[in-house]
Design an enzyme around this catalytic site. Structure first.
Site, PDB file in Angstrom:
ATOM      1  N   GLU A 118       0.854  -1.200   0.000  1.00  0.00           N
ATOM      2  CA  GLU A 118       0.000   0.000   0.000  1.00  0.00           C
ATOM      3  C   GLU A 118       0.883   1.240   0.000  1.00  0.00           C
ATOM      4  O   GLU A 118       2.096   1.141   0.234  1.00  0.00           O
ATOM      5  CB  GLU A 118      -0.945  -0.007   1.212  1.00  0.00           C
ATOM      6  CG  GLU A 118      -2.107  -0.976   1.030  1.00  0.00           C
ATOM      7  CD  GLU A 118      -3.116  -0.938   2.165  1.00  0.00           C
ATOM      8  OE1 GLU A 118      -3.001  -0.099   3.061  1.00  0.00           O
ATOM      9  OE2 GLU A 118      -4.029  -1.776   2.133  1.00  0.00           O
ATOM     10  N   HIS A 246      -8.871  10.051   2.326  1.00  0.00           N
ATOM     11  CA  HIS A 246      -8.411   8.935   1.495  1.00  0.00           C
ATOM     12  C   HIS A 246      -8.497   9.406   0.044  1.00  0.00           C
ATOM     13  O   HIS A 246      -9.518   9.969  -0.359  1.00  0.00           O
ATOM     14  CB  HIS A 246      -9.290   7.706   1.725  1.00  0.00           C
ATOM     15  CG  HIS A 246      -8.679   6.444   1.227  1.00  0.00           C
ATOM     16  ND1 HIS A 246      -8.497   6.192  -0.108  1.00  0.00           N
ATOM     17  CD2 HIS A 246      -8.177   5.361   1.881  1.00  0.00           C
ATOM     18  CE1 HIS A 246      -7.925   5.001  -0.250  1.00  0.00           C
ATOM     19  NE2 HIS A 246      -7.712   4.477   0.942  1.00  0.00           N
ATOM     20  N   ARG A 294      -0.697   9.066   1.570  1.00  0.00           N
ATOM     21  CA  ARG A 294      -2.044   9.562   1.256  1.00  0.00           C
ATOM     22  C   ARG A 294      -2.190  11.067   1.187  1.00  0.00           C
ATOM     23  O   ARG A 294      -2.953  11.575   0.381  1.00  0.00           O
ATOM     24  CB  ARG A 294      -3.000   9.078   2.350  1.00  0.00           C
ATOM     25  CG  ARG A 294      -3.395   7.709   2.092  1.00  0.00           C
ATOM     26  CD  ARG A 294      -4.403   7.252   3.049  1.00  0.00           C
ATOM     27  NE  ARG A 294      -4.410   5.823   2.873  1.00  0.00           N
ATOM     28  CZ  ARG A 294      -4.949   4.977   3.703  1.00  0.00           C
ATOM     29  NH1 ARG A 294      -5.531   5.423   4.794  1.00  0.00           N
ATOM     30  NH2 ARG A 294      -4.914   3.705   3.457  1.00  0.00           N
ATOM     31  N   HIS A 355     -11.436  10.230   5.838  1.00  0.00           N
ATOM     32  CA  HIS A 355     -11.259   8.795   6.097  1.00  0.00           C
ATOM     33  C   HIS A 355     -10.837   8.488   7.537  1.00  0.00           C
ATOM     34  O   HIS A 355     -11.283   7.498   8.109  1.00  0.00           O
ATOM     35  CB  HIS A 355     -10.206   8.285   5.120  1.00  0.00           C
ATOM     36  CG  HIS A 355      -9.940   6.818   5.181  1.00  0.00           C
ATOM     37  ND1 HIS A 355     -10.907   5.882   4.893  1.00  0.00           N
ATOM     38  CD2 HIS A 355      -8.830   6.118   5.487  1.00  0.00           C
ATOM     39  CE1 HIS A 355     -10.393   4.664   5.010  1.00  0.00           C
ATOM     40  NE2 HIS A 355      -9.138   4.779   5.383  1.00  0.00           N
ATOM     41  N   ARG A 390      -1.238   9.315   8.863  1.00  0.00           N
ATOM     42  CA  ARG A 390      -1.132   7.874   9.163  1.00  0.00           C
ATOM     43  C   ARG A 390      -0.701   7.069   7.936  1.00  0.00           C
ATOM     44  O   ARG A 390      -1.221   7.259   6.843  1.00  0.00           O
ATOM     45  CB  ARG A 390      -2.492   7.347   9.633  1.00  0.00           C
ATOM     46  CG  ARG A 390      -2.524   5.850   9.822  1.00  0.00           C
ATOM     47  CD  ARG A 390      -3.858   5.411  10.364  1.00  0.00           C
ATOM     48  NE  ARG A 390      -4.931   5.581   9.422  1.00  0.00           N
ATOM     49  CZ  ARG A 390      -5.388   4.617   8.609  1.00  0.00           C
ATOM     50  NH1 ARG A 390      -4.835   3.416   8.641  1.00  0.00           N
ATOM     51  NH2 ARG A 390      -6.386   4.859   7.790  1.00  0.00           N
TER      52      ARG A 390
HETATM   53  P1  FAD Z   1     -14.576   1.643  15.481  1.00  0.00           P
HETATM   54  O1  FAD Z   1     -14.271   0.387  14.789  1.00  0.00           O
HETATM   55  O2  FAD Z   1     -15.063   2.766  14.656  1.00  0.00           O
HETATM   56  O3  FAD Z   1     -15.652   1.331  16.611  1.00  0.00           O
HETATM   57  C1  FAD Z   1     -16.293   2.392  17.296  1.00  0.00           C
HETATM   58  C2  FAD Z   1     -17.294   1.800  18.274  1.00  0.00           C
HETATM   59  O4  FAD Z   1     -17.668   2.804  19.200  1.00  0.00           O
HETATM   60  C3  FAD Z   1     -18.588   1.289  17.661  1.00  0.00           C
HETATM   61  O5  FAD Z   1     -18.952   0.093  18.296  1.00  0.00           O
HETATM   62  C4  FAD Z   1     -19.611   2.363  18.015  1.00  0.00           C
HETATM   63  O6  FAD Z   1     -20.941   1.895  18.147  1.00  0.00           O
HETATM   64  C5  FAD Z   1     -19.081   2.789  19.363  1.00  0.00           C
HETATM   65  N1  FAD Z   1     -19.503   4.125  19.755  1.00  0.00           N
HETATM   66  C6  FAD Z   1     -19.141   5.314  19.225  1.00  0.00           C
HETATM   67  N2  FAD Z   1     -19.739   6.318  19.878  1.00  0.00           N
HETATM   68  C7  FAD Z   1     -20.509   5.747  20.845  1.00  0.00           C
HETATM   69  C8  FAD Z   1     -21.386   6.252  21.835  1.00  0.00           C
HETATM   70  N3  FAD Z   1     -21.623   7.559  21.995  1.00  0.00           N
HETATM   71  N4  FAD Z   1     -22.013   5.367  22.641  1.00  0.00           N
HETATM   72  C9  FAD Z   1     -21.829   4.031  22.501  1.00  0.00           C
HETATM   73  N5  FAD Z   1     -21.017   3.496  21.576  1.00  0.00           N
HETATM   74  C10 FAD Z   1     -20.357   4.355  20.757  1.00  0.00           C
HETATM   75  N6  FAD Z   1      -7.442   0.808   8.918  1.00  0.00           N
HETATM   76  C11 FAD Z   1      -6.462  -0.091   8.691  1.00  0.00           C
HETATM   77  O7  FAD Z   1      -5.544  -0.243   9.491  1.00  0.00           O
HETATM   78  N7  FAD Z   1      -6.511  -0.880   7.572  1.00  0.00           N
HETATM   79  C12 FAD Z   1      -7.497  -0.774   6.648  1.00  0.00           C
HETATM   80  O8  FAD Z   1      -7.517  -1.496   5.669  1.00  0.00           O
HETATM   81  C13 FAD Z   1      -8.500   0.191   6.854  1.00  0.00           C
HETATM   82  N8  FAD Z   1      -9.496   0.358   5.952  1.00  0.00           N
HETATM   83  C14 FAD Z   1     -10.511   1.216   6.237  1.00  0.00           C
HETATM   84  C15 FAD Z   1     -11.576   1.323   5.347  1.00  0.00           C
HETATM   85  C16 FAD Z   1     -12.657   2.119   5.649  1.00  0.00           C
HETATM   86  C17 FAD Z   1     -13.808   2.218   4.683  1.00  0.00           C
HETATM   87  C18 FAD Z   1     -12.677   2.842   6.860  1.00  0.00           C
HETATM   88  C19 FAD Z   1     -13.837   3.699   7.215  1.00  0.00           C
HETATM   89  C20 FAD Z   1     -11.608   2.780   7.735  1.00  0.00           C
HETATM   90  C21 FAD Z   1     -10.521   1.968   7.425  1.00  0.00           C
HETATM   91  N9  FAD Z   1      -9.433   1.868   8.289  1.00  0.00           N
HETATM   92  C22 FAD Z   1      -8.444   0.959   8.042  1.00  0.00           C
HETATM   93  C23 FAD Z   1      -9.430   2.570   9.564  1.00  0.00           C
HETATM   94  C24 FAD Z   1      -9.865   1.595  10.653  1.00  0.00           C
HETATM   95  O9  FAD Z   1     -10.892   0.766  10.160  1.00  0.00           O
HETATM   96  C25 FAD Z   1     -10.367   2.314  11.884  1.00  0.00           C
HETATM   97  O10 FAD Z   1      -9.478   3.326  12.243  1.00  0.00           O
HETATM   98  C26 FAD Z   1     -10.493   1.344  13.049  1.00  0.00           C
HETATM   99  O11 FAD Z   1     -11.274   0.251  12.678  1.00  0.00           O
HETATM  100  C27 FAD Z   1     -11.084   2.036  14.265  1.00  0.00           C
HETATM  101  O12 FAD Z   1     -11.353   1.053  15.227  1.00  0.00           O
HETATM  102  P2  FAD Z   1     -11.928   1.489  16.644  1.00  0.00           P
HETATM  103  O13 FAD Z   1     -12.128   0.228  17.397  1.00  0.00           O
HETATM  104  O14 FAD Z   1     -11.075   2.540  17.231  1.00  0.00           O
HETATM  105  O15 FAD Z   1     -13.332   2.174  16.317  1.00  0.00           O
HETATM  106  C1  SIN Z   2      -7.521   1.095   2.253  1.00  0.00           C
HETATM  107  O1  SIN Z   2      -7.824  -0.084   2.087  1.00  0.00           O
HETATM  108  O2  SIN Z   2      -7.130   1.834   1.346  1.00  0.00           O
HETATM  109  C2  SIN Z   2      -7.629   1.657   3.613  1.00  0.00           C
HETATM  110  C3  SIN Z   2      -6.435   1.317   4.378  1.00  0.00           C
HETATM  111  C4  SIN Z   2      -6.311   2.187   5.589  1.00  0.00           C
HETATM  112  O3  SIN Z   2      -7.104   3.094   5.812  1.00  0.00           O
HETATM  113  O4  SIN Z   2      -5.350   1.972   6.327  1.00  0.00           O
END
Ligand code: FAD
Ligand code: SIN
Length: 535
Positions: A118, A246, A294, A355, A390
């Site tokens: 990537e 992104h 990015r 993103h 990032r």
């Molecule tokens: P999240 O997975 O967003 O979870 C948040 C949680 O908090 C949820 O359960 C939600 O319900 C809860 N919550 C929020 N507010 C409240 C509230 N007020 N009350 C109760 N619950 C609440 N990263 C990578 O490393 N590799 C990738 O390939 C990648 N691809 C991505 C593709 C997309 C389309 C997106 C959007 C992001 C991508 N990312 C990637 C980034 C990565 O997915 C996220 O940064 C990561 O998953 C965040 O995880 P988290 O557990 O911190 O939060």
């Molecule tokens: C992607 O698949 O391009 C997202 C990867 C990331 O956000 O780290």
């Protein structure tokens, strides 16, 4: 009486929250662990992750010093070197655990993990499951949780505020070093009653705030609730100006929320960015062409679109092997087909979209915030790993590494902590049901317009000032509504979105230089500059 007691209360069921709960349950089956999700438990950013999780895996080609160098290079000299070392060095062990816990990653014909490339990575080091890595991790973690009787998952509970001395009637300020957290007020979305949930230790794992922008790859739950709760509680938040756009979300003229992501792994697989008339342009911006970090690629696309007056650029995949493409990227392939684009015959129209938040709740190497008994983990935090930008696929890794460190820290401290007695229940006196929901929905639209036009990929003093003036008005109107209206998740989210918009705009106004994801036409160069915690 709607007061509930638990040992550890974790808000969020993405990789950060679930991993923390599992790491804790493994070590302490005696602890009562509650996980909270404001939606169904699966609905997280985690489940949308496509590209994969970065880890030094093939020691023949790769080593940790290269992953460290790539992370710091992407971060534009603002990463915390100690944190980068920790995440890169502990990362492979956490990925091995994900595999032990049931996560599948694709393998090649030799039965070795198929490592992808990537942007910004000097080696192939992305473990992935087709283009559905996040959904696979989320599935495995949720299934693993089921095996622990001491983990309870509360779905459709909305965290409103963390409970501190403020709720006992004391004045709390941002410069105090003894703010304490006793629990969280949760709005039960089944009956709209506010419950008091007390805990010895609390973890915010609430994800990012992409929904402050019109176009975002983040699901609608990404309203920055944890960051806003922390800021309201006078906690420390930093680096909010570093919002990652992104480069390649699918341009859909009908508009959709969230925008569909075309993974960077597609460019890692050979996809090439071109203008709509099929001319390559990335050589004008960076030697790494379509696989530059990015911030560089998103700015290049923005600049080409503005210069040419066009709504999108194109990602050319027509030269790639059709079978291999469909096998690696089945979700992307079928999504394109569903809107009438065959990626093997036509270029895919793409456009940058918000993103990821590199900044957030300031934490140390063990996930401690500046509020006692309150940890934070995952995208809602600023750990120092990402600096000003990032590196792709470092976010899932960061969540897994910090979850493990937080669990270890909790195990070593929880037995010394007592639940706080005498916490008042939520006071809803003087409020009435909202009469016009349109006031809330229209304000959310206004906020997204303000942030998208004035605090996007390219900023300037004038735009930031405009944004701040308009946000101020929205803030005052919304606080008035909040003080007089019965709570609804929409109103709480609006309030939190405005706070996040304010934090991004204020941080951007303070940074008098361009660095990483923050680019301003008034200060186009990088300077030695230190920005403290937002007061
Ligand atoms: P999240 O997975 O967003 O979870 C948040 C949680 O908090 C949820 O359960 C939600 O319900 C809860 N919550 C929020 N507010 C409240 C509230 N007020 N009350 C109760 N619950 C609440 N990263 C990578 O490393 N590799 C990738 O390939 C990648 N691809 C991505 C593709 C997309 C389309 C997106 C959007 C992001 C991508 N990312 C990637 C980034 C990565 O997915 C996220 O940064 C990561 O998953 C965040 O995880 P988290 O557990 O911190 O939060
Ligand atoms: C992607 O698949 O391009 C997202 C990867 C990331 O956000 O780290």
């Amino acid at each position: 009486m709607s007061v509930y007691k638990t040992d550890v209360l974790i808000i969020g069921t993405g990789i950060a929250g679930l991993s923390t709960a599992i790491q804790l349950a493994i070590r302490r089956p005696d602890l009562k662990i509650s996980l909270v999700s404001k939606s169904v438990k699966e609905e997280t950013n985690t489940r949308y992750a496509q590209g994969g999780i970065a880890a030094v895996w093939d020691l023949g080609e790769d080593d940790s010093s290269k992953h460290i160098a790539d992370t710091k290079d992407a971060g534009d000299d603002l990463c915390d070197p100690q944190i980068v070392d920790i995440v890169v060095n502990e990362g492979p062990e956490r990925v091995r655990e994900l595999i032990e816990w049931g996560t599948r990653f694709d393998k090649d014909q030799k039965n070795e993990y198929d490592l992808a490339m990537e942007g910004g990575h000097s080696e192939k080091r992305i473990l992935h499951y087709r283009d559905l890595t996040g959904a696979e991790i989320e599935r495995a973690l949720l299934e693993k949780c089921v095996g622990y009787k001491n983990i309870t998952i509360l779905e459709h509970y909305y965290a409103i505020d963390v409970i501190t001395q403020h709720h006992l009637g004391y004045t709390v300020t941002r410069v105090m070093n003894d703010i304490q957290c006793y629990g969280v007020y949760l709005l039960n979305l089944q009956n709209l009653m506010v419950e008091t949930h007390l805990a010895k230790l609390i973890v915010l794992a609430t994800g990012g705030a992409g929904q402050i922008y019109k176009a975002t790859t983040n699901p609608t739950i990404s309203t920055g609730d944890g960051i806003a709760m922390m800021y309201r509680a006078k906690g420390h938040v930093e680096n909010m100006e570093f919002v990652q756009f992104h480069p390649t979300s699918l341009f859909n003229p009908k508009g959709e929320n969230p925008s569909f992501l075309i993974s960077e792994a597609v460019r890692g697989f050979g996809g090439i960015l071109k203008t709509r008339d099929g001319k390559e342009f990335m050589h004008k911006y960076d030697d790494r062409l379509s696989l530059a970090p990015r911030d560089i690629v998103a700015r290049a696309i923005d600049s080409e679109m503005k210069a040419r007056g066009e709504d999108y650029v194109s990602l050319d995949c027509r030269h790639l092997d059709p079978q291999a493409f469909a096998a690696h990227f089945p979700t992307i392939y079928h999504k394109c087909l569903s809107i009438g684009i065959d990626p093997m015959q036509e270029m895919i129209p793409v456009v940058p979209a918000c993103h990821y938040f590199c900044g957030g709740i300031k934490v140390d190497a063990n996930g401690h915030t500046n509020i006692q008994n309150l940890y934070a983990c995952g995208e809602s935090t600023s750990t120092g790993l990402h600096g000003a930008n990032r590196l792709a696929s470092n976010s899932l890794l960061e969540g897994a590494v910090f979850a493990h460190r937080i669990a270890q820290d909790i195990v070593s401290t929880i037995d010394r902590i007592e639940l706080k007695p005498g916490i008042p229940e939520w006071d809803a006196r003087g409020t009435t049901d909202p009469k016009e929901m349109v006031l809330i929905t229209q304000s959310i639209k206004e906020l997204k317009e303000i942030m998208s036009y004035y605090v996007g990929i390219v900023r300037s003093n004038v735009r930031l000032k405009r944004a701040m003036d308009r946000l101020q008005l929205l803030y005052m109107e919304t606080e008035e509504l909040y003080n007089n209206t019965t709570l609804s998740p929409q109103l709480c989210e609006l309030r939190n979105l405005i706070t996040n918009g304010y934090l991004v705009t204020r941080s951007a106004s303070i940074r008098k230089e361009s660095r990483g994801l923050h680019f301003t036409t008034d200060f186009p160069d990088k300077h030695a500059f230190t920005q403290g915690t937002l007061l």
